[in-house]
Design a protein around this motif. Structure first.
Motif, PDB file in Angstrom:
ATOM      1  N   ALA A 142       0.861  -1.184  -0.138  1.00  0.00           N
ATOM      2  CA  ALA A 142       0.094   0.094   0.095  1.00  0.00           C
ATOM      3  C   ALA A 142       0.859   1.246   0.041  1.00  0.00           C
ATOM      4  CB  ALA A 142      -0.726  -0.060   1.259  1.00  0.00           C
ATOM      5  N   ARG A 143       1.784   1.345   0.746  1.00  0.00           N
ATOM      6  CA  ARG A 143       2.985   2.508   0.895  1.00  0.00           C
ATOM      7  C   ARG A 143       3.537   2.457  -0.417  1.00  0.00           C
ATOM      8  NH1 ARG A 143       2.597   0.586   6.235  1.00  0.00           N
ATOM      9  NH2 ARG A 143       2.221   2.274   7.666  1.00  0.00           N
ATOM     10  N   VAL A 144       3.966   1.572  -0.914  1.00  0.00           N
ATOM     11  CA  VAL A 144       4.480   1.435  -2.337  1.00  0.00           C
ATOM     12  C   VAL A 144       3.762   2.144  -3.285  1.00  0.00           C
ATOM     13  CG1 VAL A 144       5.310   0.084  -4.478  1.00  0.00           C
ATOM     14  CG2 VAL A 144       6.251  -0.413  -2.106  1.00  0.00           C
ATOM     15  N   LYS A 145       2.501   1.932  -3.406  1.00  0.00           N
ATOM     16  CA  LYS A 145       1.548   2.280  -4.523  1.00  0.00           C
ATOM     17  C   LYS A 145       1.312   3.860  -4.064  1.00  0.00           C
ATOM     18  CE  LYS A 145      -0.435  -2.097  -5.422  1.00  0.00           C
ATOM     19  NZ  LYS A 145      -1.731  -2.988  -5.724  1.00  0.00           N
ATOM     20  N   LEU A 146       1.001   4.293  -2.921  1.00  0.00           N
ATOM     21  CA  LEU A 146       0.779   5.522  -2.491  1.00  0.00           C
ATOM     22  C   LEU A 146       2.042   6.409  -2.783  1.00  0.00           C
ATOM     23  CD1 LEU A 146      -1.487   4.804   0.567  1.00  0.00           C
ATOM     24  CD2 LEU A 146      -2.328   5.630  -1.569  1.00  0.00           C
ATOM     25  N   SER A 147       2.972   6.104  -2.277  1.00  0.00           N
ATOM     26  CA  SER A 147       4.299   6.875  -2.203  1.00  0.00           C
ATOM     27  C   SER A 147       4.797   6.932  -3.874  1.00  0.00           C
ATOM     28  CB  SER A 147       5.282   6.315  -1.254  1.00  0.00           C
ATOM     29  OG  SER A 147       5.873   5.147  -1.852  1.00  0.00           O
ATOM     30  N   ALA A 148       4.414   6.095  -4.543  1.00  0.00           N
ATOM     31  CA  ALA A 148       5.064   6.341  -5.834  1.00  0.00           C
ATOM     32  C   ALA A 148       4.412   7.391  -6.785  1.00  0.00           C
ATOM     33  CB  ALA A 148       4.596   4.725  -6.945  1.00  0.00           C
ATOM     34  N   PHE A 149       3.358   7.869  -6.380  1.00  0.00           N
ATOM     35  CA  PHE A 149       2.626   9.155  -6.673  1.00  0.00           C
ATOM     36  C   PHE A 149       2.643  10.211  -5.816  1.00  0.00           C
ATOM     37  CE2 PHE A 149       1.075   4.989  -8.823  1.00  0.00           C
ATOM     38  CZ  PHE A 149       1.486   5.315 -10.112  1.00  0.00           C
ATOM     39  N   GLY A 150       3.129  10.337  -4.598  1.00  0.00           N
ATOM     40  CA  GLY A 150       3.151  11.209  -3.607  1.00  0.00           C
ATOM     41  C   GLY A 150       1.872  11.364  -2.938  1.00  0.00           C
ATOM     42  N   LEU A 151       1.076  10.421  -2.958  1.00  0.00           N
ATOM     43  CA  LEU A 151      -0.101  10.533  -2.183  1.00  0.00           C
ATOM     44  C   LEU A 151      -0.084  10.234  -0.621  1.00  0.00           C
ATOM     45  CD1 LEU A 151      -2.539   8.657  -4.751  1.00  0.00           C
ATOM     46  CD2 LEU A 151      -2.038  11.006  -4.800  1.00  0.00           C
ATOM     47  N   ASP A 152       0.927   9.477  -0.082  1.00  0.00           N
ATOM     48  CA  ASP A 152       0.907   9.202   1.188  1.00  0.00           C
ATOM     49  C   ASP A 152       0.824  10.131   2.208  1.00  0.00           C
ATOM     50  OD1 ASP A 152       3.471   9.197  -0.401  1.00  0.00           O
ATOM     51  OD2 ASP A 152       4.527   8.510   1.585  1.00  0.00           O
TER      52      ASP A 152
END
Length: 253
Positions: A142-152
């Motif tokens: 989940a963190r990989v997917k969110l941080s890939a686009f700066g959403l975290d």
């Protein structure tokens, strides 16, 4: 339901810790894949790679996802191949490694869905709102997917519910509710809204007494989501102002 389009001026994120005087609380739990981002098939590549690392052979077919948790997805893959399922610690480690190895591919091939960044900014700026995720992904991915686009940074991931927390998606709601309670205080009277793109998101909301905002940004049509029981179905999250106005109607008085 929402048709009016309007601009949104970014606001500094509200403080996340503690309670708010005169707060009108609301907890929003967003799904990730096909609700916040298009993973461009990376998720199925992660499951395939994890299965191969654990079983020593390629899977005969792609993983069946559609709102399932990672626990259930991997369990079904091993059952389908008539193989014993390894211990969860090994499965989770294989999934995390496969996800980390595909971070660059996700960033280059995937995308944030329309209106998502603006919607998350707006929700994060609302006084008294907790904006987090309820996802079938394990926490690492989940963190990989969110941080890939700066959403975290736009989400409070300390209270999120992840695919390692339960086998079935509806059970994740209680997990998130308890994490919100431990971080922010009593939650009995605080409404929870799930935002997701599959009938399993709808089921999780309805079976746990939550509200649901369904979005037809995945493989399911607006008609299919409505047939699953969603009374609010949006084509996407592009109308920021309209979405916030809708969410405000769910707030605790």
């Amino acid at each position: 339901m929402i048709s009016r389009l309007s601009s949104y001026i970014p606001i500094e994120l509200a403080a996340r810790q503690g309670s708010y005087p005169g707060r009108m609380p609301l907890t929003i739990l967003w799904d990730i894949d096909h609700t916040l981002i298009d993973n461009a098939g990376i998720s199925k590549e992660i499951y395939s790679a994890a299965f191969r690392a654990l079983a020593g052979v390629r899977p005969a077919g792609a993983a069946v996802t559609e709102g399932r948790t990672d626990r259930l997805i991997m369990k079904e893959m091993f059952l389908r191949h008539h193989l014993p399922e390894p211990g969860w610690a090994a499965v989770e480690a294989a999934l995390a490694q496969a996800g980390e190895e595909r971070t660059d591919a996700l960033r280059s091939r995937g995308a944030v869905l329309p209106g998502v960044r603006e919607a998350l900014k707006a929700a994060s700026a609302q006084n008294g709102w907790t904006s987090s995720v309820l996802t079938g992904n394990i926490a690492a991915n989940a963190r990989v997917k969110l941080s890939a686009f700066g959403l975290d940074p736009l989400l409070d991931l300390t209270v999120a519910a992840y695919g390692a927390d339960a086998v079935h998606r509806p059970e994740l709601v209680a997990v998130a509710r308890e994490r919100v309670r431990l971080r922010y205080g009593p939650t009995d009277d605080i409404p929870i809204v799930l935002v997701g793109d599959t009938p399993r998101d709808v089921e999780a909301a309805l079976s746990s007494g939550c509200r649901i905002v369904a979005v037809a940004t995945g493989i399911h049509t607006q008609a299919e989501l409505a047939a699953a029981g969603a009374t609010i179905v949006l084509p996407d999250l592009s109308d920021t102002a309209g979405l916030i106005e809708l969410l405000e109607t769910f707030q605790a008085p």
